[in-house]
Motif scaffolding. Structure first.
Motif, PDB file in Angstrom:
ATOM      1  N   SER A  57       4.669   2.284  -0.249  1.00 37.07           N
ATOM      2  CA  SER A  57       5.544   0.799   0.184  1.00 37.07           C
ATOM      3  C   SER A  57       6.280   0.660   1.296  1.00 37.07           C
ATOM      4  O   SER A  57       6.452  -0.286   1.233  1.00 37.07           O
ATOM      5  N   ASP A  58       4.866   0.444   2.202  1.00 38.23           N
ATOM      6  CA  ASP A  58       5.234  -0.586   3.794  1.00 38.23           C
ATOM      7  C   ASP A  58       4.277  -1.324   3.249  1.00 38.23           C
ATOM      8  O   ASP A  58       4.840  -2.576   3.413  1.00 38.23           O
ATOM      9  N   LEU A  60       4.448  -2.827   0.371  1.00 34.35           N
ATOM     10  CA  LEU A  60       5.373  -3.634  -0.223  1.00 34.35           C
ATOM     11  C   LEU A  60       6.849  -3.982   0.239  1.00 34.35           C
ATOM     12  O   LEU A  60       6.725  -5.617   0.375  1.00 34.35           O
ATOM     13  N   SER A  61       7.029  -3.344   1.545  1.00 34.41           N
ATOM     14  CA  SER A  61       7.379  -4.214   2.139  1.00 34.41           C
ATOM     15  C   SER A  61       7.067  -5.915   2.981  1.00 34.41           C
ATOM     16  O   SER A  61       8.129  -6.070   3.498  1.00 34.41           O
ATOM     17  N   ASP A  77       8.135  -0.706  -8.133  1.00 33.03           N
ATOM     18  CA  ASP A  77       8.950  -2.296  -7.526  1.00 33.03           C
ATOM     19  C   ASP A  77       8.557  -3.057  -8.770  1.00 33.03           C
ATOM     20  O   ASP A  77       7.730  -3.605  -8.980  1.00 33.03           O
TER      21      ASP A  77
END
Length: 499
Positions: A57-58, A60-61, A77
């Motif tokens: 998730s990091d 992807l951010s 995502d």
């Protein structure tokens, strides 16, 4: 850059989930979510302490367009492509080699593995080849060397992306070869996957990293991986005085095997050339030895004391011959090389009245060999003082062993901190002290104070060994790293004592 189609074809995924608008080109590769960039690919590596899947998730951010993973997250995502592979580390190694244009194929890559002696052996092979006209890079403990440039490294053997980036830089700078230290961690974690080594060198195997490898057999099997990666026309060099040498020789399928011996018992050399040391003369300022190899004999002198450095030298000279040098040329090229920093490195005051040795010995075998080497060459009426500790959050079984070795070989022992990390330094000292069954010792947890105490105990002619940290210029305690240099502390204390 690399097209997404090329990356998918290279990795041969078990599963592929296309994003809503798949990338046409991948702009970067990384296994560190903090370094993820928009349009890049993130490889979710499973580590010894952390799991890269927790940081998807990091990544992807930061805008990555591709995630390479072993498990596709439950929640995905839709803007991102997911490539599921059997092993992310193997996938990263393949992708890194492709990304940098397979630079290792343009280099003769020599890997040096073993518990102790890797740095001295690798650095001197590099020096020997450089001086003989073969421009050679180095990758190992603390740094990479490319020409006159030194690049700081966090790991002895870097992760695949960093490793192939170094190879590419070496090729661009005109290097023909590279000598690299290859750790057991790197071999098990596939950092060198896919590299065809031209040479492999085995120094020794003694208990170490048993917090990572469950048994010595598992540790030895990890080292074997290097010998299985040697090219058919490549060479292997083993310490044939080490019982584990036969295990390495058994994994070797190259064309030339050199088995080095300082003693009389040779392990695992049924199909190799025996390289022998005869007429050894050991002194504090160096050693001389007659080297016998392939029917030839050559007298070689070098500035490294101790029998263990005789073995290192046999392996170094064998590598020179394997690379096309004559035995005489190889020996002459390293005759005047001083010790590698932090490896049996001498330190004294300006007038030479008091002397100390700084050494990286941080395993039972290494400490025993260094103490033995110093006892071989010091004056009979002198004393040997040893200052050492053991690192925190690492293999605890070696602590009492090292305490016993120090007490048995030294006249005076001062136990101190190494890198305590998250452990209580006094509890580490308790564990070391539990192995000392006879003789007296001191405990001074502050390393600088312990070194100064050792210096104050010196008489002219005595030797002080400061073991464990060697070249390191930091001390890690309580989650923080602070600057600390054994060499600087002892040099200052020796000069103050002399003044």
């Amino acid at each position: 850059m690399m097209t997404l189609e090329d990356l998918i074809g290279l990795l041969d995924p078990l599963e592929y989930l296309a994003g809503r608008t798949p990338l046409k080109e991948v702009h970067a590769l990384t296994a560190d979510s903090r370094q993820a960039v928009e349009g890049g690919a993130y490889f979710a590596l499973r580590g010894y302490v952390t799991d890269g899947h927790h940081f998807i998730s990091d990544a992807l951010s930061k805008g990555v367009g591709v995630v390479v993973c072993e498990e596709i997250p439950v929640s995905v995502d839709e803007r991102c492509c997911y490539i599921r592979v059997a092993d992310c580390r193997t996938a990263l190694a393949a992708a890194a080699a492709e990304w940098f244009g397979h630079p290792a194929s343009s280099l003769r890559v020599i890997g040096v593995t073993g518990t102790n002696g890797k740095t001295t052996t690798a650095r001197l092979i590099r020096t020997m080849l450089d001086r003989s006209g073969v421009k050679t890079g180095y990758i190992g403990t603390g740094q990479a060397l490319i020409g006159d440039e030194s690049i700081v490294l966090e790991r002895t053997t870097p992760e695949a992306m960093d490793l192939h980036a170094l190879f590419r830089k070496m090729v661009n700078c005109g290097c023909e070869a590279v000598v690299m230290e290859v750790s057991s961690h790197a071999l098990v974690l596939h950092r060198t996957e896919g590299i065809s080594f031209y040479g492999a060198v085995f120094t020794n195997l003694t208990p170490e990293h048993l917090d990572f490898h469950a048994t010595m057999d598992e540790y030895g099997s990890a080292k074997q991986i290097l010998f299985r990666q040697v090219a058919p026309d490549g060479f292997g060099i083993v310490n044939a005085d080490d019982a584990w040498g036969s295990m390495m020789a058994g994994a070797f399928s190259g064309s030339r095997l050199f088995c080095c011996t300082v003693g009389s018992q040779v392990f695992g050399c049924t199909n190799g050339s025996v390289v022998r040391a005869r007429d050894i003369e050991a002194r504090m300022d160096g050693s001389s030895v007659t080297v016998q190899m392939n029917g030839r004999a050559c007298r070689a002198s070098f500035l490294l004391p101790g029998l263990f450095n005789v073995m290192n030298m046999l392996e170094i000279l064998s590598a020179g011959v394997a690379m096309g040098l004559s035995l005489e040329t190889a020996a002459a090229s390293v005759a005047d090389v001083v010790s590698v920093e932090g490896r049996m490195e001498p330190v004294s005051d300006d007038g030479g009245l008091f002397s100390a040795i700084v050494d990286y010995a941080h395993t039972p075998d290494a400490l025993e060999k260094v103490i033995g080497a110093l006892n071989e060459v010091r004056p009979a009426d002198s004393s040997l003082i040893v200052v050492f500790g053991c690192g925190g959050d690492r293999d605890r079984s070696k602590r009492p062993l090292m305490g016993g070795i120090a007490a048995a070989g030294a006249d005076h022992v001062i136990l101190t901190s190494d890198n305590p990390r998250s452990e209580d330094p006094e509890e580490i000292l308790d564990a070391i002290a539990s192995g000392i069954t006879e003789g007296s010792f001191m405990r001074i947890a502050d390393r600088a104070d312990a070194i100064v105490c050792g210096v104050q105990m010196l008489r002219p002619g005595d030797l002080l060994l400061i073991a464990g940290k060697g070249h390191e210029c930091y001390q890690e305690s309580g989650g923080r790293k602070s600057y600390f240099s054994d060499r600087e502390v002892v040099a200052r204390a020796l000069q103050e004592r002399a003044d």
